[in-house]
Scaffold this motif. Structure first.
Motif, short mmCIF file in Angstrom:
data_model
loop_
_atom_site.label_atom_id
_atom_site.label_comp_id
_atom_site.label_asym_id
_atom_site.label_seq_id
_atom_site.Cartn_x
_atom_site.Cartn_y
_atom_site.Cartn_z
N ALA A 4 26.86 44.07 75.03
CA ALA A 4 27.36 44.80 76.19
C ALA A 4 26.74 44.26 77.47
O ALA A 4 27.44 44.08 78.47
CB ALA A 4 27.07 46.30 76.04
N GLN A 5 25.45 43.97 77.44
CA GLN A 5 24.80 43.45 78.64
C GLN A 5 25.32 42.06 78.97
O GLN A 5 25.49 41.71 80.14
CB GLN A 5 23.28 43.43 78.49
CG GLN A 5 22.56 43.06 79.77
CD GLN A 5 22.88 44.01 80.91
OE1 GLN A 5 22.72 45.22 80.80
NE2 GLN A 5 23.35 43.47 82.03
N GLY A 6 25.61 41.27 77.95
CA GLY A 6 26.19 39.94 78.18
C GLY A 6 27.53 40.03 78.89
O GLY A 6 27.82 39.25 79.81
N LEU A 7 28.35 40.99 78.48
CA LEU A 7 29.64 41.19 79.15
C LEU A 7 29.44 41.68 80.58
O LEU A 7 30.15 41.25 81.49
CB LEU A 7 30.48 42.19 78.36
CG LEU A 7 31.11 41.65 77.09
CD1 LEU A 7 31.63 42.80 76.23
CD2 LEU A 7 32.23 40.69 77.42
N ARG A 8 28.46 42.56 80.78
CA ARG A 8 28.17 43.02 82.14
C ARG A 8 27.74 41.85 83.01
O ARG A 8 28.12 41.77 84.18
CB ARG A 8 27.08 44.09 82.12
CG ARG A 8 27.54 45.38 81.43
CD ARG A 8 26.62 46.53 81.70
NE ARG A 8 26.89 46.95 83.08
CZ ARG A 8 25.96 47.44 83.89
NH1 ARG A 8 24.71 47.57 83.49
NH2 ARG A 8 26.27 47.80 85.12
N ASP A 9 26.95 40.96 82.45
CA ASP A 9 26.51 39.77 83.20
C ASP A 9 27.70 38.88 83.56
O ASP A 9 27.76 38.35 84.67
CB ASP A 9 25.48 38.98 82.40
CG ASP A 9 24.17 39.72 82.20
OD1 ASP A 9 23.91 40.72 82.91
OD2 ASP A 9 23.39 39.30 81.31
N GLU A 10 28.66 38.75 82.64
CA GLU A 10 29.87 37.97 82.93
C GLU A 10 30.66 38.60 84.07
O GLU A 10 31.15 37.90 84.96
CB GLU A 10 30.77 37.89 81.69
CG GLU A 10 30.27 36.95 80.62
CD GLU A 10 31.25 36.85 79.46
OE1 GLU A 10 32.48 36.81 79.71
OE2 GLU A 10 30.79 36.83 78.31
N ILE A 11 30.78 39.92 84.04
CA ILE A 11 31.51 40.63 85.09
C ILE A 11 30.79 40.44 86.44
O ILE A 11 31.42 40.17 87.46
CB ILE A 11 31.68 42.12 84.75
CG1 ILE A 11 32.66 42.27 83.57
CG2 ILE A 11 32.16 42.92 85.97
CD1 ILE A 11 32.72 43.66 82.98
N ALA A 12 29.47 40.56 86.43
CA ALA A 12 28.70 40.39 87.66
C ALA A 12 28.87 38.98 88.22
O ALA A 12 28.95 38.80 89.44
CB ALA A 12 27.23 40.69 87.39
N ALA A 13 28.93 37.99 87.34
CA ALA A 13 29.08 36.61 87.79
C ALA A 13 30.45 36.36 88.42
O ALA A 13 30.60 35.44 89.23
CB ALA A 13 28.87 35.65 86.60
N LEU A 14 31.42 37.17 88.06
CA LEU A 14 32.77 37.03 88.64
C LEU A 14 32.77 37.44 90.11
O LEU A 14 33.66 37.03 90.86
CB LEU A 14 33.78 37.88 87.87
CG LEU A 14 34.04 37.47 86.42
CD1 LEU A 14 34.91 38.52 85.75
CD2 LEU A 14 34.66 36.10 86.35
N GLY A 15 31.77 38.24 90.47
CA GLY A 15 31.63 38.65 91.87
C GLY A 15 32.51 39.72 92.24
O GLY A 15 33.00 40.12 93.15
#
Length: 86
Positions: A75-86
């Protein structure tokens, strides 16, 4: 809880940096239940609206005390991906 349902029945023994496609599908299903009929696996991580709601579901999963560590990691990995999308 919404977040935990994202990961029920998912194999969490994944390579670091990957996430199960089932997770995206479950997120899509949850968003559709909340009244977003146009969300799909192709656009859940695109734009601003869908990722914001998906991130909230993932945040609940990460913060839920009963969530297994392997699930929190995904879940945190997906959150990090979303955050990287800006």
């Amino acid at each position: 809880m919404i977040g935990c349902s994202l990961f029920s029945g998912v194999n969490h023994e994944q390579k670091s940096g990957s996430h199960p496609a089932k997770t995206d599908r479950r997120g899509v299903n949850n968003l559709k239940e909340f009244g977003y009929p146009s969300v799909s696996a192709d656009n859940i991580m695109a734009g601003k609206l869908y990722p914001a709601f998906f991130d909230k579901m993932l945040e609940e999963t990460v913060e839920e005390w009963s969530t297994p560590p392997s699930v929190r990691k995904v879940a945190q990995g997906l959150r990090d991906e979303i955050a990287a999308l800006g």
